[in-house]
Scaffold this motif. Structure first.
Motif, mmCIF file in Angstrom:
data_model
loop_
_atom_site.group_PDB
_atom_site.id
_atom_site.type_symbol
_atom_site.label_atom_id
_atom_site.label_comp_id
_atom_site.label_asym_id
_atom_site.label_seq_id
_atom_site.Cartn_x
_atom_site.Cartn_y
_atom_site.Cartn_z
ATOM 1 N N ALA A 4 -12.674 24.842 22.718
ATOM 2 C CA ALA A 4 -11.366 25.168 22.161
ATOM 3 C C ALA A 4 -10.386 24.025 22.331
ATOM 4 N N SER A 5 -10.527 23.241 23.399
ATOM 5 C CA SER A 5 -9.585 22.154 23.622
ATOM 6 C C SER A 5 -9.973 20.891 22.864
ATOM 7 N N VAL A 6 -11.181 20.831 22.303
ATOM 8 C CA VAL A 6 -11.610 19.634 21.592
ATOM 9 C C VAL A 6 -12.074 19.941 20.164
ATOM 10 N N PHE A 7 -11.831 21.131 19.661
ATOM 11 C CA PHE A 7 -12.284 21.492 18.320
ATOM 12 C C PHE A 7 -11.633 20.560 17.299
ATOM 13 N N ASP A 8 -12.434 19.997 16.435
ATOM 14 C CA ASP A 8 -11.961 19.019 15.461
ATOM 15 C C ASP A 8 -12.111 19.585 14.046
ATOM 16 N N LEU A 9 -10.988 19.866 13.420
ATOM 17 C CA LEU A 9 -10.994 20.391 12.047
ATOM 18 C C LEU A 9 -11.571 19.399 11.045
ATOM 19 N N ASP A 10 -11.596 18.132 11.404
ATOM 20 C CA ASP A 10 -12.058 17.118 10.463
ATOM 21 C C ASP A 10 -13.557 16.845 10.561
ATOM 22 N N ARG A 11 -14.248 17.619 11.371
ATOM 23 C CA ARG A 11 -15.710 17.524 11.451
ATOM 24 C C ARG A 11 -16.340 18.662 10.645
ATOM 25 N N ALA A 12 -17.605 18.488 10.318
ATOM 26 C CA ALA A 12 -18.338 19.512 9.564
ATOM 27 C C ALA A 12 -18.892 20.544 10.536
ATOM 28 N N TRP A 13 -18.674 21.811 10.237
ATOM 29 C CA TRP A 13 -19.149 22.919 11.065
ATOM 30 C C TRP A 13 -19.903 23.893 10.183
ATOM 31 N N SER A 58 -15.712 19.488 5.921
ATOM 32 C CA SER A 58 -15.030 19.640 7.211
ATOM 33 C C SER A 58 -14.463 21.055 7.320
ATOM 34 N N ALA A 59 -14.107 21.434 8.532
ATOM 35 C CA ALA A 59 -13.477 22.746 8.729
ATOM 36 C C ALA A 59 -12.124 22.791 8.023
ATOM 37 N N ARG A 60 -11.423 21.674 8.025
ATOM 38 C CA ARG A 60 -10.137 21.617 7.322
ATOM 39 C C ARG A 60 -10.329 21.878 5.829
ATOM 40 N N TYR A 74 -5.900 29.391 12.416
ATOM 41 C CA TYR A 74 -7.306 29.400 12.015
ATOM 42 C C TYR A 74 -8.115 28.407 12.842
ATOM 43 N N ALA A 75 -7.516 27.280 13.200
ATOM 44 C CA ALA A 75 -8.205 26.310 14.062
ATOM 45 C C ALA A 75 -8.523 26.937 15.412
ATOM 46 N N ARG A 76 -7.593 27.699 15.965
ATOM 47 C CA ARG A 76 -7.843 28.374 17.248
ATOM 48 C C ARG A 76 -8.974 29.390 17.110
ATOM 49 N N ALA A 77 -8.966 30.145 16.015
ATOM 50 C CA ALA A 77 -10.020 31.142 15.794
ATOM 51 C C ALA A 77 -11.380 30.470 15.632
ATOM 52 N N LEU A 78 -11.434 29.375 14.902
ATOM 53 C CA LEU A 78 -12.693 28.643 14.728
ATOM 54 C C LEU A 78 -13.162 28.057 16.059
#
Length: 94
Positions: A4-13, A58-60, A74-78
């Motif tokens: 949660a502290s390092v989740f990167d929206l700009d990476r592919a998930w 990306s997640a974004r 949404y970033a927090r939820a992901l």
């Protein structure tokens, strides 16, 4: 350090391969067959984002494709889904 502290929206998930999604009127149920964890998505917008992850770079981009606002929420939820192994980071595509 938690995901949660390092989740990167700009990476592919993507969904973990052992996760099944069952849409429901309230959102969806996610079940991880490996860990036997069950997660509730209480937001149809979050379900739309999760469904977009496989095709998005990306997640974004998945959030944008799903048309959701309030990106930090949404970033927090992901991040929580990633921390519980429901999501996995996707490596570079060949």
């Amino acid at each position: 350090m938690s995901v949660a502290s390092v989740f990167d929206l700009d990476r592919a998930w993507d969904l973990h391969p052992q996760v099944s999604v069952r849409p429901e009127p309230f959102g969806a149920l996610l079940y991880h067959f490996g860990t036997r964890k069950l997660s509730f998505l209480k937001d149809r917008g979050l379900l739309a984002v999760v469904q977009e992850l496989a095709d998005a770079p990306s997640a974004r981009a998945a959030c944008q494709a799903a048309g959701v606002g309030d990106l930090p929420r949404y970033a927090r939820a992901l991040a929580v889904l990633a921390e519980s192994s429901m999501l996995t980071e996707r490596g570079p595509q060949p």
